[in-house]
Design a protein around this motif. Structure first.
Motif, PDB file in Angstrom:
ATOM      1  N   SER A  86       1.169  -1.204  -0.063  1.00 44.25           N
ATOM      2  CA  SER A  86       0.192  -0.110   0.175  1.00 44.25           C
ATOM      3  C   SER A  86       0.584   1.332   0.312  1.00 44.25           C
ATOM      4  O   SER A  86       0.313   2.337   0.713  1.00 44.25           O
ATOM      5  CB  SER A  86      -0.984   0.232   1.396  1.00 44.25           C
ATOM      6  OG  SER A  86      -1.883  -0.720   1.055  1.00 44.25           O
TER       7      SER A  86
ATOM      8  N   ASN B 274       0.824   9.364   1.269  1.00 42.00           N
ATOM      9  CA  ASN B 274       1.153   9.007   1.512  1.00 42.00           C
ATOM     10  C   ASN B 274       2.381   8.944   2.403  1.00 42.00           C
ATOM     11  O   ASN B 274       3.543   9.534   2.369  1.00 42.00           O
ATOM     12  CB  ASN B 274       1.849   7.053   0.818  1.00 42.00           C
ATOM     13  CG  ASN B 274       2.173   6.118   0.932  1.00 42.00           C
ATOM     14  OD1 ASN B 274       2.598   6.322   1.567  1.00 42.00           O
ATOM     15  ND2 ASN B 274       0.903   5.364   0.297  1.00 42.00           N
TER      16      ASN B 274
ATOM     17  N   SER C 126       0.333   3.551  10.633  1.00 45.20           N
ATOM     18  CA  SER C 126      -0.523   2.809   9.301  1.00 45.20           C
ATOM     19  C   SER C 126      -1.019   1.556  10.080  1.00 45.20           C
ATOM     20  O   SER C 126      -1.661   0.615   9.382  1.00 45.20           O
ATOM     21  CB  SER C 126       0.821   2.576   8.240  1.00 45.20           C
ATOM     22  OG  SER C 126       1.438   1.195   9.088  1.00 45.20           O
ATOM     23  N   VAL C 127      -0.337   0.471  10.911  1.00 44.39           N
ATOM     24  CA  VAL C 127      -1.198  -0.457  11.683  1.00 44.39           C
ATOM     25  C   VAL C 127      -2.112  -0.160  11.901  1.00 44.39           C
ATOM     26  O   VAL C 127      -2.820  -1.121  12.521  1.00 44.39           O
ATOM     27  CB  VAL C 127      -0.437  -0.881  12.620  1.00 44.39           C
ATOM     28  CG1 VAL C 127      -0.129  -2.210  13.495  1.00 44.39           C
ATOM     29  CG2 VAL C 127       1.760  -1.153  12.170  1.00 44.39           C
ATOM     30  N   ILE C 128      -2.764   0.677  12.792  1.00 43.53           N
ATOM     31  CA  ILE C 128      -3.779   1.392  13.664  1.00 43.53           C
ATOM     32  C   ILE C 128      -5.045   0.940  12.398  1.00 43.53           C
ATOM     33  O   ILE C 128      -5.915   0.740  12.841  1.00 43.53           O
ATOM     34  CB  ILE C 128      -3.659   2.339  14.563  1.00 43.53           C
ATOM     35  CG1 ILE C 128      -2.770   2.298  15.669  1.00 43.53           C
ATOM     36  CG2 ILE C 128      -4.796   3.249  15.365  1.00 43.53           C
ATOM     37  CD1 ILE C 128      -1.986   3.227  16.501  1.00 43.53           C
ATOM     38  N   THR C 129      -4.522   1.804  11.380  1.00 38.73           N
ATOM     39  CA  THR C 129      -5.401   2.405  10.852  1.00 38.73           C
ATOM     40  C   THR C 129      -5.799   1.196   9.521  1.00 38.73           C
ATOM     41  O   THR C 129      -6.931   2.179   8.784  1.00 38.73           O
ATOM     42  CB  THR C 129      -5.332   3.790  10.061  1.00 38.73           C
ATOM     43  OG1 THR C 129      -4.060   4.074   9.689  1.00 38.73           O
ATOM     44  CG2 THR C 129      -5.855   4.583  11.810  1.00 38.73           C
ATOM     45  N   ASP C 130      -4.824   0.997   9.194  1.00 43.91           N
ATOM     46  CA  ASP C 130      -4.463   0.069   7.860  1.00 43.91           C
ATOM     47  C   ASP C 130      -4.273  -0.013   7.137  1.00 43.91           C
ATOM     48  O   ASP C 130      -5.441   0.480   5.916  1.00 43.91           O
ATOM     49  CB  ASP C 130      -5.511  -0.858   8.108  1.00 43.91           C
ATOM     50  CG  ASP C 130      -5.540  -2.768   7.354  1.00 43.91           C
ATOM     51  OD1 ASP C 130      -4.165  -2.590   6.970  1.00 43.91           O
ATOM     52  OD2 ASP C 130      -6.179  -2.936   7.453  1.00 43.91           O
ATOM     53  N   THR C 131      -3.621   1.837   6.875  1.00 40.89           N
ATOM     54  CA  THR C 131      -3.595   2.857   5.170  1.00 40.89           C
ATOM     55  C   THR C 131      -2.778   3.518   5.393  1.00 40.89           C
ATOM     56  O   THR C 131      -1.917   3.928   6.424  1.00 40.89           O
ATOM     57  CB  THR C 131      -5.170   2.925   5.778  1.00 40.89           C
ATOM     58  OG1 THR C 131      -4.668   4.182   4.296  1.00 40.89           O
ATOM     59  CG2 THR C 131      -5.223   4.654   6.128  1.00 40.89           C
ATOM     60  N   THR C 132      -2.283   3.880   4.476  1.00 40.21           N
ATOM     61  CA  THR C 132      -0.943   4.638   4.644  1.00 40.21           C
ATOM     62  C   THR C 132      -0.852   6.237   4.149  1.00 40.21           C
ATOM     63  O   THR C 132      -0.679   6.748   3.459  1.00 40.21           O
ATOM     64  CB  THR C 132       0.237   4.259   3.768  1.00 40.21           C
ATOM     65  OG1 THR C 132      -0.293   4.102   1.997  1.00 40.21           O
ATOM     66  CG2 THR C 132       0.659   2.589   3.975  1.00 40.21           C
TER      67      THR C 132
ATOM     68  N   GLN D   9     -10.011   8.175   9.745  1.00 39.98           N
ATOM     69  CA  GLN D   9     -10.614   7.059  11.388  1.00 39.98           C
ATOM     70  C   GLN D   9     -10.143   7.940  12.566  1.00 39.98           C
ATOM     71  O   GLN D   9      -9.766   7.082  13.140  1.00 39.98           O
ATOM     72  CB  GLN D   9      -9.406   6.103  10.835  1.00 39.98           C
ATOM     73  CG  GLN D   9     -10.361   5.462   8.897  1.00 39.98           C
ATOM     74  CD  GLN D   9     -10.126   3.896   9.309  1.00 39.98           C
ATOM     75  OE1 GLN D   9      -9.333   3.086  10.371  1.00 39.98           O
ATOM     76  NE2 GLN D   9      -9.095   4.517   7.820  1.00 39.98           N
TER      77      GLN D   9
ATOM     78  N   SER E  86      -6.930   5.329  20.673  1.00 36.82           N
ATOM     79  CA  SER E  86      -5.905   4.021  20.763  1.00 36.82           C
ATOM     80  C   SER E  86      -5.319   3.993  21.802  1.00 36.82           C
ATOM     81  O   SER E  86      -4.991   4.430  22.758  1.00 36.82           O
ATOM     82  CB  SER E  86      -5.042   4.066  19.273  1.00 36.82           C
ATOM     83  OG  SER E  86      -4.135   3.343  19.789  1.00 36.82           O
TER      84      SER E  86
END
Length: 778
Positions: free
Chosen positions: A64, A125, A179-185, A193, A200
Motif C-alpha cells: 500500500s 502516503n 498505519s498499523v492502527i488504521t490499516d492504511t498509509t 479514522q 488507541s
C-alpha cells in the motif's frame, strides 16, 4: 502534480553537464526556470472555488505504498512558497555566487532539496512523505556544508543532520504505528479514522514520535540549537531553507495532522508550550547576537515558535493566523536574509559591531531592510503584513478554549503574557538589526571592503519580496479568499471565514497588546547597553550546545571502545560472536514464541544402512578437527557431503542427491586448488577455557540448526510450497528436475547474484595471484 517532483530531479541529473559551460552561461539561469515553471503551473489553482486534487501512481501496491499526491489549500500554500521563493533565491544566487564556485554541486543540492520539499507537502502516503522528508535532511546537510573547507560549515552540517534525522526516524515510528492502527498509509484516510486513533492506547506514543519529527525540523526548543550553526551555509541557502521552506516542514507536519490530534488535550499542551517557549527564548537570545545571520537565525526560531504555538491553540482564529504568518514570514524573512547577504557581500563582514551608517552608502538595501524589520517587529502600520498576523496571534492567545484540564487552564492564563514578552524582544531585535546596520556612526574605514550599493540583479529578489510585504499589508484580503482560507480549512477541518482589517478600535485587546510591545520594546532597545549584562546570568554558562558537543564526543569515545572490543583482527572472535549471537537469539525467540515444536511421528523407518552412513559422517566431521594436513582435512570433510548425498539416494530424492554430488565435487576441487597455495596447518596452543568456549559455541549452534530442522518438519503453520514446485516445475520452468528448476527459474535472480558474487571473488583472487607472481618475478 508528479511533474513538480520529477522536473527538479531530472534537471538535477543534467546540471553537472550544464556546469561544464558555466563560463558561457551561469548555471543558475537554467535552474531558475525550474521553480518558476512550477510556480506558474500551481498559480492556476488559486481562487475561491478551489477544491482538493488527488493523483495516484503505483509504486509498491503490495505494501500500500504508492505515489499518492494530494493538493489542498495547505499543500498549495507551501508549494507556492517553495517554488516562488525558490525562483527568487536562484535569481539572487546568480549574482551572489561567483562563477569560480562549484556551481554544479550547489545547484544539484539546491534542486534536490526543492524536490524533497515538494514531495513532502504533496505526499498523501506517509511512507512516501518520509522518503522525501529524509531527502530534505540529506540535501540540506550538503547545502549547509557546501563550503566544506570551512570547519564551522562541516560542524553545522553534521549538527543539523544528526538532530533532524533523529526526529525523522522518530516520526517514521509514529507513521508505522498509525498505519498499523488504521490499516492504511493514506493521510486523508487516517484523518477519516481519527476516532480510531484517538481511542488507541498507542496515541501518546504516536503523538510523541510525530511531534519529535516536527520539533527537530522546525527548530523548536530545545532542538533549536542546529539552526544558528546552519548559518554557515551560503546566504541563498539560508534565505531558502531557513526562512521559507525546510524549517517550515515541521510546521506543515503539525498542520497536516492537526485534524487528527487537535481535540486531544495533550496536543494543545505540548505544542503550545513548545511554541511559546521557543518564541520567548529565540527572541530573547537574538538580541545577544552580533552576527547578522545569527540574529536572523534566532529571529527565525522565535517566529517558528509563534506559528507552532498558534497551531497548538487550535482555534479558528489561531489556525488562520498561523497560515497567514507562514506566508508573511516567508516574505519579510526571506528579504532580510538576502539583505544580510548583500551587506556581507558589499562590506566584507556580518559583524554588527563593525557596521553602522550604511544608509548613506546603501540606500536601496536600507529601505528594503526597513520594511522587512518593521514588518517582522509587528509595528502597527497598515502597509506591513507582519502586523496583521502578529495582531491575530495576540487575538488567538486571548481566545483559547477553556474547556480543558487544570494544567491547561494554567497555560491559558499565562500564554497571553508570554506572547507579549516574546513579541517585545522580537521588536527589540528587529530594531537592533536595522539601526545597528544602517543608522548611527559611519565605520567605513574599518570595513574590509568599501561599502557600496549592490547591483540591481542582487537587489531584484528582495525588492519583489518587500513589494509582497507592502501589497499584502495594503490588501490583506487579496490572499485571504484565494488560498489562505483554503489552507486554514485544511488544517482545522472546517470552513474558516476571517475578514482581515487594520483597525478594530482603541479598545481592541490585541491592539493594546501591540502598543505595549512597541512601547516597552522601544524603551528596552534604547537602554539595551544597560541591561545586556542580564545575559551573563541567563543563559550565562549554560548552553544546550555544550550538552550536544559533549554527547557527540562521548558517543565517539564509547563507540570506539565498543568497536575496539570486538574488531580486533581476530577471525576466530568474529565467527564466535556471529555464531553465538545467532544461536542465542534464535533459540530464545523459538522458546518464547512456541517455535520449538518437536514431533517424531510420521517419520520413515531407520535401518542399519542409514545408521551406518550417519556414523561415517559423524566420524568424518570429528576427523576434520584432528586432521593435521590441509588436503586430508578437505577430503575428510568431503566425506560428510557425500554422505548427505547417500542419504538423499536412500530416501528417494535423486534430484537432490545429484545436485549435492555436483556441488560437493566442485567444492572439494576448489578447496584443493586454493589450499594448495596456503601454508600448512599449524597446531595452535589454546587454553582449556578457550577450548571450552569453542565447544559450547559449536554445540549451541549445532543444536540450533538441529532444532530448526526438526521444528520446521514438525510444524504445519503454513501450507507447504513443495506441491506448488512439483506441479509447476515443468509448466513454468520446462524441466522435470525440480531442484534445478527452483535454482535456475523460481529463484533465478537469487542464483544470478550468487554467481555474480562468485565471479567477483574469482576476479579478486585472480588479481591477487597476478600481483604475487609479479612481485616474485621482481
Amino acid at each position: 502534480m508528479i511533474f513538480a517532483v520529477l522536473l527538479p530531479l531530472l534537471i538535477a541529473c543534467l546540471i553537472p553537464f550544464l556546469s561544464k559551460i558555466k563560463h558561457k552561461i551561469h548555471t543558475g539561469i537554467v535552474v531558475f526556470f525550474v521553480p518558476f515553471v512550477i510556480f506558474l503551473y500551481f498559480i492556476q489553482f488559486l481562487g475561491s472555488t478551489f477544491s482538493p486534487v488527488r493523483q495516484t501512481y503505483s509504486w509498491i501496491p503490495s505494501l500500500s505504498i504508492n505515489f499518492d499526491f494530494y493538493l489542498d489549500g495547505l499543500s498549495l500554500l507551501f508549494v507556492l512558497l517553495i517554488s516562488g521563493i525558490g525562483a527568487l533565491v536562484v535569481l539572487y544566487s546568480i549574482y551572489y555566487l561567483d562563477k569560480t564556485e562549484r556551481l554544479g554541486h550547489f545547484y544539484v543540492y539546491l534542486i534536490l532539496f526543492m524536490a524533497g520539499m515538494l514531495g513532502v507537502v504533496l505526499s498523501d502516503n506517509v511512507f512516501v512523505m518520509y522518503t522525501f522528508w529524509e531527502l530534505t535532511s540529506i540535501s540540506s546537510f550538503l547545502l549547509i556544508g557546501y563550503w566544506h573547507f570551512n570547519e564551522r560549515s562541516r560542524y553545522g552540517a553534521l549538527k543539523s543532520m544528526l538532530i533532524t534525522i533523529f526526529g525523522g526516524l522518530s516520526m517514521f515510528g509514529g507513521f508505522i504505528l498509525l498505519s498499523v492502527i488504521t490499516d492504511t498509509t493514506s493521510i486523508q484516510a487516517m484523518i477519516d479514522q481519527k476516532d480510531v486513533i484517538l481511542e488507541s492506547s498507542y496515541l501518546p506514543l504516536i503523538l510523541g514520535f510525530i511531534l519529535l519529527g516536527a520539533f527537530t525540523k522546525s527548530a523548536q526548543f530545545p532542538f533549536h540549537i542546529w539552526l544558528p550553526d546552519a548559518m554557515e551555509a551560503p546566504t541563498p541557502v539560508s534565505a531558502y531553507l531557513h526562512s521559507a521552506t525546510m524549517v517550515k516542514a515541521g510546521l506543515f507536519l503539525v498542520a497536516r495532522f492537526s485534524p487528527i490530534f487537535a481535540s486531544y488535550e495533550w496536543f494543545f499542551i505540548i505544542v503550545s508550550i513548545a511554541g511559546i517557549v521557543t518564541l520567548c527564548w529565540g527572541s530573547y537570545m537574538a538580541v545577544k547576537q552580533t552576527d547578522l545571520k545569527a540574529i536572523l537565525a534566532f529571529s527565525t526560531i522565535s517566529q517558528l515558535g509563534m506559528i507552532m504555538a498558534m497551531l497548538g491553540f487550535g482555534t479558528k482564529v489561531a489556525v488562520f493566523a498561523a497560515v497567514f504568518h507562514i506566508l508573511n514570514h516567508a516574505t519579510f524573512k526571506g528579504s532580510l536574509f538576502m539583505v544580510a547577504g548583500i551587506v556581507d557581500h558589499e562590506t566584507g563582514t556580518r559583524d554588527i559591531r563593525k557596521l553602522g551608517g550604511l544608509l548613506t552608502f546603501m540606500p536601496i538595501t536600507a529601505t528594503l531592510a526597513l520594511f522587512g524589520t518593521f514588518s517582522m517587529a509587528g509595528v502597527p502600520l497598515p502597509f506591513l503584513n507582519g502586523f496583521y498576523s502578529k495582531e491575530l496571534f495576540f487575538e488567538s492567545s486571548l481566545g483559547l478554549n477553556e474547556n480543558v484540564g487544570a494544567f491547561a487552564n494554567f497555560l491559558i492564563d499565562i500564554i497571553p503574557a508570554l506572547a507579549v514578552f516574546g513579541s517585545i524582544f522580537t521588536f527589540v531585535y528587529s530594531m537592533y538589526f536595522f539601526f545597528g546596520v544602517f543608522a548611527g556612526r559611519k565605520k567605513e574605514k574599518s570595513l574590509p571592503k568599501k561599502p557600496h550599493e549592490a547591483p540591481i540583479g542582487m537587489l531584484l529578489s528582495p525588492i519583489i519580496l518587500v513589494a509582497l510585504v507592502i501589497i499584502i499589508g495594503l490588501f490583506p484580503n487579496l490572499v485571504n479568499g484565494t488560498f489562505l482560507a483554503h489552507a486554514a480549512e485544511a488544517v482545522k477541518g472546517e470552513s474558516i471565514e476571517k475578514h482581515v482589517k487594520y483597525w478594530h478600535g482603541w479598545n481592541y485587546p490585541a491592539f493594546i497588546m501591540s502598543l505595549i510591545v512597541v512601547g516597552v520594546g522601544t524603551l528596552l532597545f534604547l537602554t539595551r547597553k544597560k541591561w545586556r549584562k542580564v545575559y551573563s546570568f541567563l543563559p550565562g554558562r549554560m548552553s544546550l550546545n555544550k550538552i550536544y558537543d559533549i554527547s557527540v564526543s562521548k558517543l565517539d569515545v564509547y563507540a570506539n571502545n565498543v568497536t575496539g572490543f570486538y574488531m580486533n583482527g581476530s577471525l576466530r572472535l568474529y565467527v564466535a560472536i556471529i555464531f553465538s549471537t545467532t544461536a542465542i537469539v534464535t533459540l530464545t525467540i523459538m522458546a518464547l514464541t512456541g517455535g520449538l515444536n518437536i514431533q517424531f511421528d510420521d517419520l520413515a523407518d531407520v535401518t542399519v544402512v542409514e545408521v551406518s552412513v550417519v556414523v561415517v559422517m559423524i566420524i568424518a566431521a570429528l576427523g576434520t578437527i584432528f586432521a593435521k594436513n590441509n588436503i586430508a582435512a578437505i577430503l575428510i570433510l568431503g566425506v560428510v557431503g557425500y554422505g548427505v548425498s547417500l542419504l538423499f539416494v536412500i530416501y528417494r530424492a535423486p534430484d537432490l542427491a545429484l545436485t549435492q554430488l555436483v556441488i560437493e565435487t566442485v567444492t572439494v576441487a576448489l578447496f584443493l586448488l586454493c589450499f594448495f597455495h596456503l601454508p600448512k596447518l599449524q597446531a595452535i596452543k589454546e587454553s582449556g577455557k578457550t577450548k571450552l568456549v569453542n565447544a559450547i559455541i559449536s554445540l549451541g549452534f549445532g543444536l540450533m540448526m538441529t532444532l530448526i530442522g526438526i521444528s520446521a518438519h514438525s510444524s504445519d503453520w503454513f501450507d507447504s510450497i513443495a506441491d506448488y514446485f512439483l506441479k509447476t516445475s515443468y509448466s513454468l520452468g520446462g524441466g522435470h528436475n525440480v531442484v534445478n528448476v527452483i535454482l535456475v527459474d523460481m529463484r533465478g535472480l537469487d542464483t544470478l547474484f550468487e554467481i555474480t558474487v562468485l565471479g567477483i571473488a574469482a576476479l579478486a583472487i585472480y588479481s591477487l595471484v597476478k600481483i604475487k607472481r609479479k612481485k616474485e618475478a621482481e
